[in-house]
Design a protein around this motif. Structure first.
Motif, PDB file in Angstrom:
ATOM      1  N   UNK A  31      -5.165   1.672   0.271  1.00 34.34           N
ATOM      2  CA  UNK A  31      -4.194   1.272   1.290  1.00 34.34           C
ATOM      3  C   UNK A  31      -3.740   2.479   2.103  1.00 34.34           C
ATOM      4  N   UNK A  32      -3.399   3.575   1.415  1.00 31.35           N
ATOM      5  CA  UNK A  32      -2.931   4.763   2.111  1.00 31.35           C
ATOM      6  C   UNK A  32      -3.992   5.304   3.059  1.00 31.35           C
ATOM      7  N   UNK A  33      -5.239   5.372   2.604  1.00 38.05           N
ATOM      8  CA  UNK A  33      -6.327   5.852   3.463  1.00 38.05           C
ATOM      9  C   UNK A  33      -6.474   4.979   4.702  1.00 38.05           C
ATOM     10  N   UNK A  34      -6.386   3.675   4.491  1.00 42.30           N
ATOM     11  CA  UNK A  34      -6.525   2.745   5.612  1.00 42.30           C
ATOM     12  C   UNK A  34      -5.414   2.948   6.635  1.00 42.30           C
ATOM     13  N   UNK A 294       9.885 -12.787 -15.396  1.00 42.95           N
ATOM     14  CA  UNK A 294      11.285 -12.435 -15.146  1.00 42.95           C
ATOM     15  C   UNK A 294      11.465 -11.701 -13.831  1.00 42.95           C
ATOM     16  N   UNK A 295      10.376 -11.149 -13.311  1.00 49.31           N
ATOM     17  CA  UNK A 295      10.482 -10.385 -12.082  1.00 49.31           C
ATOM     18  C   UNK A 295       9.410 -10.759 -11.079  1.00 49.31           C
ATOM     19  N   UNK A 296       9.431 -10.073  -9.957  1.00 50.10           N
ATOM     20  CA  UNK A 296       8.439 -10.262  -8.901  1.00 50.10           C
ATOM     21  C   UNK A 296       7.366  -9.186  -9.021  1.00 50.10           C
ATOM     22  N   UNK A 297       6.173  -9.515  -8.606  1.00 51.26           N
ATOM     23  CA  UNK A 297       5.067  -8.567  -8.687  1.00 51.26           C
ATOM     24  C   UNK A 297       4.820  -7.916  -7.336  1.00 51.26           C
ATOM     25  N   UNK A 298       4.704  -6.605  -7.328  1.00 55.80           N
ATOM     26  CA  UNK A 298       4.398  -5.899  -6.093  1.00 55.80           C
ATOM     27  C   UNK A 298       3.040  -6.328  -5.557  1.00 55.80           C
ATOM     28  N   UNK A 299       2.932  -6.425  -4.239  1.00 58.55           N
ATOM     29  CA  UNK A 299       1.648  -6.668  -3.589  1.00 58.55           C
ATOM     30  C   UNK A 299       1.068  -5.295  -3.267  1.00 58.55           C
ATOM     31  N   UNK A 300       0.133  -4.872  -4.064  1.00 63.98           N
ATOM     32  CA  UNK A 300      -0.343  -3.481  -3.996  1.00 63.98           C
ATOM     33  C   UNK A 300      -1.598  -3.298  -3.157  1.00 63.98           C
ATOM     34  N   UNK A 301      -2.152  -4.391  -2.631  1.00 61.04           N
ATOM     35  CA  UNK A 301      -3.445  -4.287  -1.950  1.00 61.04           C
ATOM     36  C   UNK A 301      -3.420  -4.809  -0.524  1.00 61.04           C
ATOM     37  N   UNK A 302      -2.242  -4.833   0.099  1.00 65.73           N
ATOM     38  CA  UNK A 302      -2.182  -5.425   1.440  1.00 65.73           C
ATOM     39  C   UNK A 302      -1.293  -4.629   2.387  1.00 65.73           C
ATOM     40  N   UNK A 303      -1.719  -3.389   2.660  1.00 65.48           N
ATOM     41  CA  UNK A 303      -1.167  -2.591   3.759  1.00 65.48           C
ATOM     42  C   UNK A 303       0.255  -2.075   3.575  1.00 65.48           C
ATOM     43  N   UNK A 304       0.729  -1.971   2.328  1.00 64.53           N
ATOM     44  CA  UNK A 304       1.966  -1.244   2.056  1.00 64.53           C
ATOM     45  C   UNK A 304       1.682  -0.227   0.956  1.00 64.53           C
ATOM     46  N   UNK A 345       5.378   2.824   3.258  1.00 65.31           N
ATOM     47  CA  UNK A 345       4.561   3.221   4.403  1.00 65.31           C
ATOM     48  C   UNK A 345       3.720   2.000   4.749  1.00 65.31           C
ATOM     49  N   UNK A 346       3.795   1.544   6.008  1.00 66.34           N
ATOM     50  CA  UNK A 346       3.221   0.239   6.336  1.00 66.34           C
ATOM     51  C   UNK A 346       2.440   0.250   7.641  1.00 66.34           C
ATOM     52  N   UNK A 347       1.792  -0.891   7.900  1.00 64.65           N
ATOM     53  CA  UNK A 347       1.037  -1.060   9.144  1.00 64.65           C
ATOM     54  C   UNK A 347       1.931  -1.499  10.305  1.00 64.65           C
ATOM     55  N   UNK A 349       4.064   1.112  11.205  1.00 70.62           N
ATOM     56  CA  UNK A 349       4.479   2.458  11.590  1.00 70.62           C
ATOM     57  C   UNK A 349       5.726   2.945  10.901  1.00 70.62           C
ATOM     58  N   UNK A 350       5.986   2.462   9.687  1.00 69.92           N
ATOM     59  CA  UNK A 350       7.029   3.057   8.860  1.00 69.92           C
ATOM     60  C   UNK A 350       6.348   4.029   7.907  1.00 69.92           C
ATOM     61  N   UNK A 351       6.874   5.224   7.791  1.00 70.32           N
ATOM     62  CA  UNK A 351       6.229   6.273   6.998  1.00 70.32           C
ATOM     63  C   UNK A 351       7.237   6.896   6.035  1.00 70.32           C
ATOM     64  N   UNK A 352       6.956   6.701   4.724  1.00 70.35           N
ATOM     65  CA  UNK A 352       7.832   7.217   3.670  1.00 70.35           C
ATOM     66  C   UNK A 352       9.282   6.819   3.991  1.00 70.35           C
ATOM     67  N   UNK A 353       9.452   5.526   4.194  1.00 71.38           N
ATOM     68  CA  UNK A 353      10.699   4.980   4.737  1.00 71.38           C
ATOM     69  C   UNK A 353      11.560   4.414   3.609  1.00 71.38           C
ATOM     70  N   UNK A 354      12.786   4.905   3.536  1.00 75.68           N
ATOM     71  CA  UNK A 354      13.749   4.467   2.529  1.00 75.68           C
ATOM     72  C   UNK A 354      14.425   3.195   3.019  1.00 75.68           C
ATOM     73  N   UNK A 355      14.088   2.046   2.418  1.00 71.44           N
ATOM     74  CA  UNK A 355      14.641   0.780   2.913  1.00 71.44           C
ATOM     75  C   UNK A 355      16.039   0.509   2.369  1.00 71.44           C
ATOM     76  N   UNK A 356      16.457   1.271   1.334  1.00 74.59           N
ATOM     77  CA  UNK A 356      17.828   1.138   0.841  1.00 74.59           C
ATOM     78  C   UNK A 356      17.975   0.285  -0.397  1.00 74.59           C
ATOM     79  N   UNK A 357      16.889  -0.356  -0.856  1.00 78.42           N
ATOM     80  CA  UNK A 357      16.950  -1.169  -2.072  1.00 78.42           C
ATOM     81  C   UNK A 357      16.726  -0.313  -3.313  1.00 78.42           C
ATOM     82  N   UNK A 358      17.346  -0.720  -4.407  1.00 79.98           N
ATOM     83  CA  UNK A 358      17.031  -0.128  -5.709  1.00 79.98           C
ATOM     84  C   UNK A 358      16.380  -1.213  -6.570  1.00 79.98           C
ATOM     85  N   UNK A 359      15.385  -0.794  -7.353  1.00 76.15           N
ATOM     86  CA  UNK A 359      14.630  -1.746  -8.162  1.00 76.15           C
ATOM     87  C   UNK A 359      14.453  -1.191  -9.570  1.00 76.15           C
TER      88      UNK A 359
END
Length: 510
Positions: A31-34, A294-304, A345-347, A349-359
């Motif tokens: 994802x990062x390379x893309x 009990x929780x949500x699963x990260x989407x690790x293969x789709x541009x984030x 970091x997303x498609x 144009x957010x780069x190393x962006x702190x969205x403010x959530x804690x998980x």
């Protein structure tokens, strides 16, 4: 009539059913390379030498060393502000056509979050993945997925600027840009969805409710609950299933569902399936993929591309501000039961962006997590480290213990008699003794948070409570211009927001 599940879905989507495919570290590297390849000729990519990063043996570390962490003010002032003037190729190729207006729960002015075509495409794929995953739920009423979808969201009537871009609620942008085949199943339909006045929109939904066969509802819990209550009252029903017998799936996000669940289930005539998703203005981060997870699963293969900053005193100050030398870890370095602030970091144009959530991760193998709060929405006056997750749990247990409904609440801390104190503002229209409720909440917090228990015996000398009608909380949001599905009542009051709240309670104005 055809149903949404009769539509031929993209083959790549139909393969995804809730377990991470392969090595998530490898997925994230891909994802990062893309992302870096796509953005290497933008202004941002040129400044931070994305081409060099792509040639590195350890691409993730090279990326972290080259690109600084950004909060909204930093990335907006240095980069995104240019895109509002129509400048192309700033942080992502091309011009930005849409901006999601977001103010979180405390900021006074709106944030303009870029929403690109690439991001919208990614979000659509993730919506379909989420829909498919529900078919694996044993308890799900599959018939409900052949019925209409009611999405209670922001206005699709977006604001157009003189530069040609549009801005509005993310839910409104997503509704406006949904695939053509989805419109057949989508309620409340384009005309009602475009309404800006939230009360007018709800009234229109209520008036048309008997004409629809709703099987699937999507929205923020508080506003979906309000809509169902209005429908039940309007048609003199015992529960919502008397008008929508096929309602079987509720997809929610934005806030923790626990404080709402008891009052929500009072409106039902039979059990339904709950699916939590993690959708922010910056991207579709994850969703509940397993029925009893009990929780949500990260989407690790789709541009984030994800990074995680341990939420501790080494990386954040007492007010939740990021420290200059904060360090982020990668997905293969996360630990269970540890709290992190999340970077994207997303498609768009957010780069190393702190969205403010804690998980916090509950299962690192499956990348399953829960949202615990916000970096600036917690109470730690004297080291009590009281998180929104702690507060939600105490409210949920109070709801069950007293058999009441507390749809909203907020907490503040302040100096008191040379020490400190907390004050809870509780919204409930049910009868309950304030002191008994306060004692129960206090004791619950002591039992689940050792730091809180310690400080309650020392510097945190007292706790107070004020019970208010739910209408008070809604009126405060309305006066702040934040009445609607995209806005959430702040769980912790600080600074200027607290001053506005105090003024409102004393004068009815802000």
């Amino acid at each position: 009539m055809a149903s949404i599940i009769d539509i031929k879905l993209p083959g790549t989507i139909a393969k995804v059913f809730g377990l991470p495919n392969g090595d998530v570290s490898r997925q994230q590297r891909k994802v990062l390379k893309k992302l870096l390849k796509k953005a290497r000729f933008t202004e941002f990519g040129q400044k931070y030498e994305f081409d060099k990063i792509l040639l590195s043996k350890d691409i993730e570390r090279a990326y972290q060393q080259s690109v600084p962490i950004h909060d909204y003010n930093k990335i907006y002032n240095e980069w995104w502000k240019k895109t509002l003037d129509g400048v192309p190729d700033v942080t992502w190729p091309g011009k930005i056509e849409y901006y999601a207006l977001s103010s979180g729960t405390s900021e006074a002015s709106s944030k303009y979050i870029p929403v690109t075509k690439d991001l919208l495409r990614s979000n659509t794929i993730n919506y379909l993945k989420q829909l498919i995953s529900v078919f694996t739920y044993q308890e799900a009423n599959k018939k409900s997925l052949r019925k209409s979808f009611l999405i209670i969201g922001g206005a699709t009537d977006l604001q157009k600027s003189d530069k040609g871009w549009y801005a509005g609620d993310l839910s409104g942008i997503l509704a406006k840009k949904r695939p053509f085949w989805f419109q057949t199943f989508y309620k409340p339909g384009g005309r009602i969805a475009a309404l800006r006045d939230w009360n007018e929109k709800l009234n229109e939904i209520v008036e048309h409710a008997r004409d629809w066969d709703i099987g699937y509802i999507v929205g923020v819990p508080a506003w979906c609950q309000m809509c169902m209550e209005m429908i039940i009252e309007r048609y003199n029903l015992k529960n919502i299933h008397e008008i929508w017998p096929n309602f079987g799936v509720f997809v929610h996000g934005g806030v923790a569902f626990q404080p709402y669940k008891k009052s929500f289930e009072r409106l039902l005539g039979k059990p339904i399936v709950y699916v939590e998703n993690y959708l922010s203005s910056e991207g579709f981060i994850g969703y509940k993929m397993r029925e009893h997870a009990q929780g949500m699963q990260l989407i690790t293969d789709n541009n984030i591309f994800f990074e995680f900053i341990p939420f501790d005193s080494n990386n954040f100050d007492a007010d939740g501000n990021l420290l200059p030398n904060a360090k982020a870890v990668l997905i293969n370095e996360i630990e269970e039961e540890k709290e992190y602030a999340i970077l994207l970091s997303t498609n768009a144009g957010t780069w190393r962006y702190l969205i403010g959530d804690t998980i916090r991760f509950l299962d690192t193998r499956r990348c399953e997590l829960i949202i615990t709060g916000r970096t600036k929405h917690f109470l730690s006056l004297v080291g009590e480290h009281l998180s929104v997750e702690n507060m939600n749990r105490a409210i949920e247990e109070a709801n069950n213990h007293f058999n009441i409904s507390i749809p909203e609440y907020t907490v503040t801390g302040f100096p008191y008699k040379n020490y400190f104190a907390h004050k809870w503002y509780i919204a409930t229209d049910d009868p309950v003794d304030p002191q008994e409720l306060l004692t129960f909440i206090d004791n619950t917090l002591k039992s689940i948070n050792d730091d809180y228990a310690t400080e309650r015996a020392s510097a945190l000398k007292d706790v107070f409570i004020e019970i208010l009608p739910e209408e008070k909380f809604l009126k405060f949001m309305e006066l702040r211009g934040k009445l609607g599905s995209q806005n959430k009542f702040p769980r912790v009051m600080k600074g200027n927001l607290l001053q506005s709240w105090d003024k409102f309670l004393s004068t009815g104005k802000i």
